[in-house]
Each structure stands twice: as C-alpha cells, then as structure tokens.
Motif scaffolding. Structure first.
Motif, PDB file in Angstrom:
ATOM      1  N   ALA A 172       0.818  -1.210   0.000  1.00 29.98           N
ATOM      2  CA  ALA A 172       0.000   0.000   0.000  1.00 29.98           C
ATOM      3  C   ALA A 172       0.850   1.256   0.000  1.00 29.98           C
ATOM      4  N   GLY A 173       2.049   1.171   0.544  1.00 33.29           N
ATOM      5  CA  GLY A 173       2.954   2.319   0.588  1.00 33.29           C
ATOM      6  C   GLY A 173       3.751   2.515  -0.689  1.00 33.29           C
ATOM      7  N   GLY A 174       3.452   1.743  -1.727  1.00 28.29           N
ATOM      8  CA  GLY A 174       4.105   1.942  -3.019  1.00 28.29           C
ATOM      9  C   GLY A 174       5.294   1.054  -3.285  1.00 28.29           C
ATOM     10  N   ALA A 175       5.398  -0.082  -2.615  1.00 26.77           N
ATOM     11  CA  ALA A 175       6.522  -0.995  -2.858  1.00 26.77           C
ATOM     12  C   ALA A 175       6.490  -1.503  -4.296  1.00 26.77           C
ATOM     13  N   GLU A 176       7.645  -1.486  -4.947  1.00 33.61           N
ATOM     14  CA  GLU A 176       7.758  -1.954  -6.328  1.00 33.61           C
ATOM     15  C   GLU A 176       8.173  -3.417  -6.409  1.00 33.61           C
ATOM     16  N   ALA A 177       8.849  -3.896  -5.416  1.00 26.80           N
ATOM     17  CA  ALA A 177       9.277  -5.292  -5.348  1.00 26.80           C
ATOM     18  C   ALA A 177       9.492  -5.636  -3.880  1.00 26.80           C
ATOM     19  N   MET A 178       9.372  -6.921  -3.556  1.00 25.43           N
ATOM     20  CA  MET A 178       9.459  -7.316  -2.155  1.00 25.43           C
ATOM     21  C   MET A 178      10.008  -8.725  -2.039  1.00 25.43           C
ATOM     22  N   SER A 179      10.701  -8.966  -0.932  1.00 23.51           N
ATOM     23  CA  SER A 179      11.192 -10.309  -0.613  1.00 23.51           C
ATOM     24  C   SER A 179      10.980 -10.566   0.868  1.00 23.51           C
ATOM     25  N   ILE A 180      10.699 -11.821   1.188  1.00 24.83           N
ATOM     26  CA  ILE A 180      10.587 -12.274   2.576  1.00 24.83           C
ATOM     27  C   ILE A 180      11.638 -13.344   2.783  1.00 24.83           C
ATOM     28  N   MET A 181      12.523 -13.113   3.729  1.00 23.92           N
ATOM     29  CA  MET A 181      13.628 -14.038   3.985  1.00 23.92           C
ATOM     30  C   MET A 181      14.429 -14.287   2.707  1.00 23.92           C
ATOM     31  N   ASP A 182      14.623 -13.223   1.931  1.00 20.61           N
ATOM     32  CA  ASP A 182      15.390 -13.236   0.689  1.00 20.61           C
ATOM     33  C   ASP A 182      14.737 -14.097  -0.390  1.00 20.61           C
ATOM     34  N   VAL A 183      13.438 -14.341  -0.272  1.00 15.81           N
ATOM     35  CA  VAL A 183      12.671 -15.058  -1.296  1.00 15.81           C
ATOM     36  C   VAL A 183      11.723 -14.047  -1.937  1.00 15.81           C
ATOM     37  N   ARG A 184      11.804 -13.893  -3.253  1.00 19.51           N
ATOM     38  CA  ARG A 184      10.991 -12.906  -3.958  1.00 19.51           C
ATOM     39  C   ARG A 184       9.511 -13.224  -3.814  1.00 19.51           C
ATOM     40  N   VAL A 185       8.724 -12.194  -3.522  1.00 17.33           N
ATOM     41  CA  VAL A 185       7.279 -12.324  -3.389  1.00 17.33           C
ATOM     42  C   VAL A 185       6.641 -11.842  -4.680  1.00 17.33           C
ATOM     43  N   ILE A 186       5.777 -12.686  -5.269  1.00 19.37           N
ATOM     44  CA  ILE A 186       5.083 -12.317  -6.496  1.00 19.37           C
ATOM     45  C   ILE A 186       3.570 -12.374  -6.240  1.00 19.37           C
ATOM     46  N   SER A 187       2.790 -12.183  -7.301  1.00 20.34           N
ATOM     47  CA  SER A 187       1.347 -12.093  -7.128  1.00 20.34           C
ATOM     48  C   SER A 187       0.721 -13.386  -6.638  1.00 20.34           C
ATOM     49  N   THR A 188       1.365 -14.515  -6.870  1.00 19.95           N
ATOM     50  CA  THR A 188       0.811 -15.796  -6.440  1.00 19.95           C
ATOM     51  C   THR A 188       1.411 -16.284  -5.124  1.00 19.95           C
ATOM     52  N   SER A 189       2.233 -15.479  -4.476  1.00 20.01           N
ATOM     53  CA  SER A 189       2.862 -15.891  -3.218  1.00 20.01           C
ATOM     54  C   SER A 189       1.825 -15.897  -2.096  1.00 20.01           C
TER      55      SER A 189
END
Length: 269
Positions: free
Chosen positions: A171-188
């Motif tokens: 919501a704050g405008g993140a363009e890309a994200m990872s959790i525990m160095d694992v990329r988060v995508i739309s199906t995560s």
C-alpha cells in the motif's frame, strides 16, 4: 524395566497360584487375600507377558522425535534437489525457445512480449532504495501466573502479523518485495505453521525479514497507519516482541526463480 520371555513368567505365576490354592491343614484360616493374590498374580503375569511380546526387545516408550527430525531433513533435501532439477529444466526450455525464436517470427514476438512483462511479474532482480522490516518472537516465557500473564500465542509472530506488514508495504508503493530473501510475487502465499513461516515450499524460523524496494518514507507512513501493524507494535511493548524498521539506501531484491504455474485463477470485474 527388563522382561523375561513369556514361558518362564507363566510358569512362575502358576507355581505361586497353585501354592496358594493348595488345601491348608486343619486349623489354619484362609483369609480373603489368599484368594485375591493368585488372581492379581495371574493378571500381572498376563500384563508382563503381553508387554514383553509387544516390545519384542525394544523400548515401548521410545522417543521418536529424532526419527521425525530426520524425516523432515530427508524431505527437505529431496525438495531442494527437485527445485534444483526444476530450475535446470526451466533454463533448458528458455534456451531452446530463445534459439527457436531466432528462426520463427511468432515465437520471437511472443518472447518479446513476455520479456516486457518479466520485471512487473517479478522475474528480474530489482535494486534501489527501500525499507527492511524485521519481526521476531519474544524472549520471554509464559511462566507468570494470573489473569494478565502472557500466553504462548502472545509471545510469537503470527501469520497475520507478517501479512499486515506485507500489505502495508504494498500500500505504501513498494515496487518489489522479498521475505527471507525469497521474492514475493502475485501468487505468493504467506503461511505460518506454529512459529515458523512457510513460503514457496520453504520453512523459515524467526526473526522474519521483509525487504521492499520503494520510497522509504511513504512505506513507513503506510506501516504507521496499518491497524495490524499498530496491534503488533502494541504487543511489542506489552510482551517484548521484536520489531525494527531499517531504511535502505540501496538494496537488491533478487528475481523469483520458482514455478509460475497457476492452479486456478479468476478474472476480476
């Protein structure tokens, strides 16, 4: 406790039972216990013999936690091997399609359209300024008593806590994200099993690190206005949970390298 074989145990019990049941001399009184003792002995012998047969030389109350831990380790190693094999196969398919695109115009155009969407889909690494949020379990233990004493659930990070941070960063405008160095995508999908995090078939233990690329101040404001994050921050003060925000001047979120297959999908109106 050690058990003997069934036959000697039964012989010993029968000898004692016959000795008690043997007719007594005149003048001797036979108490109530004289009748109950052989029955108790027979039941005890049956119990010991059954236990010895069931145990078959092993401990009946053997701790199976080491076997369970080994089973989990073996499954994880097999999963890692299959992930590696899947990555190699995807690389071969990509190389073959690239080679075929050099001689086939429709395939070339399809690859160009796909390459244009790879960044938005999360299949390319992205770097830049961002924000890292770390959530951690409390170091306290539920040893206190009373109505206000913390419970186990009060001292660990839950799925809803991680999801609240992820949603606030988007919501704050993140363009890309990872959790525990694992990329988060739309199906995560973020799921917690106990106090562990399950993401794309991998299991992680706290502390949980979430890194997002975007304008740091905008994402911090989104975190401050998130109700779920506010509740977790209150729990930080009450129960000693861990929460930190770190502004990143230049951080890299690696590309997603897992499977992109969809099991189900719906078109939104």
């Amino acid at each position: 406790m050690e058990y003997t074989t069934g036959t000697p145990s039964w012989r010993l019990v029968m000898r004692r039972a016959l000795r008690v049941l043997r007719p007594r001399r005149r003048g001797q009184r036979q108490g109530k216990w004289s009748i109950g003792v052989p029955l108790i002995a027979l039941a005890a012998g049956l119990l010991f013999t059954t236990s010895a047969t069931t145990a078959d030389g092993t401990a009946l109350r053997d701790d199976r936690r080491p076997q369970l831990a080994q089973l989990i380790t073996d499954k994880r190693e097999r999963l890692d091997e299959r992930d590696k094999e899947a990555a190699e196969l995807r690389a071969r398919v990509d190389a073959e399609s690239q080679r075929y695109a050099e001689v086939n115009q429709p395939v070339k155009e399809a690859r160009q359209r796909a390459d244009a969407m790879r960044e938005q889909a999360g299949f390319t690494a992205l770097g830049g300024p961002g924000l890292t949020v770390t959530l951690n379990d409390s170091s306290r233990r539920p040893t206190d008593t009373g109505p206000d004493a913390p419970q186990n659930d009060d001292l660990v990070v839950h799925q809803g806590d991680v999801q609240a941070v992820v949603n606030a960063l988007w919501a704050g405008g993140a363009e890309a994200m990872s959790i525990m160095d694992v990329r988060v995508i739309s199906t995560s999908a973020v799921r917690c099993v106990g106090n562990t995090l399950l993401l794309h078939g991998q299991v992680f233990s706290p502390p949980f690190t979430i890194t997002a690329i975007g304008e740091p101040m905008a994402m911090r404001r989104a975190l401050e206005s998130s109700e779920g994050v506010q509740q977790f921050r209150a729990a930080v003060a009450d129960f000693g949970l861990g929460y930190t925000e770190t502004v990143e001047r230049n951080v890299t979120v690696r590309a997603y390298d897992g499977s992109s297959d969809l099991r189900s999908a719906e078109v939104t109106e």
